[in-house]
Motif scaffolding. Structure first.
Motif, PDB file in Angstrom:
ATOM      1  N   LEU A 178       8.213  18.610  -1.650  1.00  0.00           N
ATOM      2  CA  LEU A 178       8.021  19.909  -1.009  1.00  0.00           C
ATOM      3  C   LEU A 178       6.987  20.738  -1.762  1.00  0.00           C
ATOM      4  N   GLU A 179       7.069  20.719  -3.092  1.00  0.00           N
ATOM      5  CA  GLU A 179       6.184  21.531  -3.919  1.00  0.00           C
ATOM      6  C   GLU A 179       4.719  21.156  -3.739  1.00  0.00           C
ATOM      7  N   ASN A 180       4.451  19.869  -3.525  1.00  0.00           N
ATOM      8  CA  ASN A 180       3.083  19.382  -3.413  1.00  0.00           C
ATOM      9  C   ASN A 180       2.636  19.161  -1.968  1.00  0.00           C
ATOM     10  N   ARG A 181       3.536  19.461  -1.017  1.00  0.00           N
ATOM     11  CA  ARG A 181       3.250  19.215   0.403  1.00  0.00           C
ATOM     12  C   ARG A 181       2.795  17.778   0.633  1.00  0.00           C
ATOM     13  N   LEU A 182       3.500  16.869  -0.025  1.00  0.00           N
ATOM     14  CA  LEU A 182       3.109  15.469   0.015  1.00  0.00           C
ATOM     15  C   LEU A 182       4.246  14.604   0.544  1.00  0.00           C
ATOM     16  N   VAL A 183       3.885  13.703   1.439  1.00  0.00           N
ATOM     17  CA  VAL A 183       4.798  12.660   1.906  1.00  0.00           C
ATOM     18  C   VAL A 183       4.112  11.348   1.584  1.00  0.00           C
ATOM     19  N   ALA A 184       4.801  10.461   0.883  1.00  0.00           N
ATOM     20  CA  ALA A 184       4.236   9.158   0.538  1.00  0.00           C
ATOM     21  C   ALA A 184       5.125   8.067   1.126  1.00  0.00           C
ATOM     22  N   VAL A 185       4.478   7.077   1.694  1.00  0.00           N
ATOM     23  CA  VAL A 185       5.187   5.946   2.279  1.00  0.00           C
ATOM     24  C   VAL A 185       4.635   4.678   1.645  1.00  0.00           C
ATOM     25  N   ALA A 186       5.513   3.898   1.039  1.00  0.00           N
ATOM     26  CA  ALA A 186       5.122   2.591   0.518  1.00  0.00           C
ATOM     27  C   ALA A 186       5.444   1.568   1.589  1.00  0.00           C
ATOM     28  N   THR A 187       4.481   0.721   1.878  1.00  0.00           N
ATOM     29  CA  THR A 187       4.707  -0.314   2.880  1.00  0.00           C
ATOM     30  C   THR A 187       5.148  -1.607   2.207  1.00  0.00           C
ATOM     31  N   LYS A 188       5.802  -2.437   2.967  1.00  0.00           N
ATOM     32  CA  LYS A 188       6.207  -3.748   2.467  1.00  0.00           C
ATOM     33  C   LYS A 188       4.958  -4.619   2.329  1.00  0.00           C
ATOM     34  N   ASP A 189       5.031  -5.603   1.428  1.00  0.00           N
ATOM     35  CA  ASP A 189       3.899  -6.493   1.203  1.00  0.00           C
ATOM     36  C   ASP A 189       3.402  -7.095   2.517  1.00  0.00           C
ATOM     37  N   GLY A 190       2.091  -7.001   2.713  1.00  0.00           N
ATOM     38  CA  GLY A 190       1.468  -7.604   3.888  1.00  0.00           C
ATOM     39  C   GLY A 190       1.682  -6.847   5.183  1.00  0.00           C
ATOM     40  N   GLN A 191       2.317  -5.678   5.144  1.00  0.00           N
ATOM     41  CA  GLN A 191       2.559  -4.905   6.362  1.00  0.00           C
ATOM     42  C   GLN A 191       1.837  -3.563   6.288  1.00  0.00           C
ATOM     43  N   THR A 227       0.856  -1.181   0.000  1.00  0.00           N
ATOM     44  CA  THR A 227       0.000   0.000   0.000  1.00  0.00           C
ATOM     45  C   THR A 227       0.892   1.231   0.000  1.00  0.00           C
ATOM     46  N   THR A 228       0.426   2.275  -0.660  1.00  0.00           N
ATOM     47  CA  THR A 228       1.094   3.560  -0.587  1.00  0.00           C
ATOM     48  C   THR A 228       0.219   4.481   0.249  1.00  0.00           C
ATOM     49  N   ILE A 229       0.814   5.084   1.248  1.00  0.00           N
ATOM     50  CA  ILE A 229       0.090   5.998   2.129  1.00  0.00           C
ATOM     51  C   ILE A 229       0.539   7.408   1.770  1.00  0.00           C
ATOM     52  N   GLU A 230      -0.408   8.226   1.335  1.00  0.00           N
ATOM     53  CA  GLU A 230      -0.106   9.594   0.942  1.00  0.00           C
ATOM     54  C   GLU A 230      -0.585  10.539   2.036  1.00  0.00           C
ATOM     55  N   LEU A 231       0.319  11.389   2.507  1.00  0.00           N
ATOM     56  CA  LEU A 231       0.005  12.335   3.570  1.00  0.00           C
ATOM     57  C   LEU A 231       0.186  13.762   3.059  1.00  0.00           C
ATOM     58  N   THR A 232      -0.805  14.586   3.282  1.00  0.00           N
ATOM     59  CA  THR A 232      -0.686  16.009   2.999  1.00  0.00           C
ATOM     60  C   THR A 232      -0.113  16.642   4.253  1.00  0.00           C
TER      61      THR A 232
END
Length: 108
Positions: free
Chosen positions: A56-69, A21-26
């Motif tokens: 920085l430009e989009n005020r976005l932090v994205a975190v990809a999680t490992k499979d099944g986590q 899953t990718t978690i996108e944070l503003t």
């Protein structure tokens, strides 16, 4: 026939791998490369993290999680709030990090 359909659905679910899953944070408060490096370093400490992207430009932090986590919203919010940033929104997607980088025009 109904039993066959149920078995087919169950077999499909069992055979389907768990996708990351990718978690996108503003996030507000991102102003420089030092901010981006600090956030990336902090989030990579979590054992469920596969990849991190900070725009920085989009005020976005994205975190990809490992499979099944997974990483809870509370843990993500806490990590960024403790580092001095304001998390405005958290969204979980199936977007790959490469797709996200392409969309945001961010180099790896």
């Amino acid at each position: 026939m109904k039993t066959f359909k149920i078995l087919l659905v169950c077999a499909t679910l069992i055979a389907t791998p768990a996708w990351a899953t990718t978690i996108e944070l503003t996030v507000h408060g991102l102003v420089c490369g030092f901010c981006a490096q600090g956030i990336e370093k902090t989030l990579r400490k979590n054992p469920a993290t596969a990849d991190v992207l900070v725009s920085l430009e989009n005020r976005l932090v994205a975190v990809a999680t490992k499979d099944g986590q997974d990483i809870s919203d509370a843990d993500l919010r806490s990590a960024l709030t403790n580092a001095g940033y304001d998390v405005k929104a958290i969204e979980r997607t199936q977007n790959s990090m490469s797709d996200l980088r392409a969309r945001l025009k961010v180099a790896k």
